[in-house]
Design a protein around this motif. Structure first.
Motif: not given
Length: 147
Positions: A76-84, A89-91, A134-141
């Motif tokens: 249902v979602a696609y990966e992006v670089d800059n969060p809105q 946010l996936l950890y 270390r921050h656990r954030l790995r991907r943004i969708y």
């Protein structure tokens, strides 16, 4: 109201819901994966039957390497670089990405956390760091639906 703002507004209505693995009942119990799904449904962007999350044990991420969370979110979602606002946010906890949160403003997320339920946290909260700092954030969708 933008799509992201609709998602963020819907997420806020889940605040205070207790944590319950494999559940999606606002006010009664939800886990982080079902919170993302429930928020999309409440925002009027998805129907429940559009995405079924298969049962998974509470600690699957500690013993398996399959990226189950990614497999589900990419439906249902696609990966992006800059969060809105409204992005997911996936950890990584354990061996794989296993926790999701919804960005509700530039530095705040809503997420369902074991023993805490659905809470609002700053993106730099200690919950999002491992024991080495270390921050656990790995991907943004971002949800695939149109604006």
């Amino acid at each position: 109201m933008t799509q992201g703002e609709r998602i963020a507004a819907a997420a806020k209505k889940w605040l205070g819901t207790p944590y319950a693995n494999n559940s999606m009942a606002k006010g009664y119990g939800v886990d982080c994966a079902h919170l993302l799904l429930g928020t999309l449904i409440d925002a009027g962007l998805l129907q429940e039957e559009d995405m079924i999350i298969e049962y998974y044990p509470n600690e699957w991420h500690l013993h398996r390497s399959e990226e189950r969370f990614i497999e589900n979110i990419e439906k249902v979602a696609y990966e992006v670089d800059n969060p809105q606002i409204g992005d997911f946010l996936l950890y990584q906890y354990g061996r794989t990405i296993s926790h999701g949160a919804i960005l509700v403003d530039k530095d705040t997320v809503i997420h369902a956390f074991v023993d805490l339920g659905v809470i609002m946290s700053k993106t730099d909260d200690i919950l999002f760091y491992d024991n080495r700092g270390r921050h656990r954030l790995r991907r943004i969708y971002r949800f695939k639906g149109g604006e």
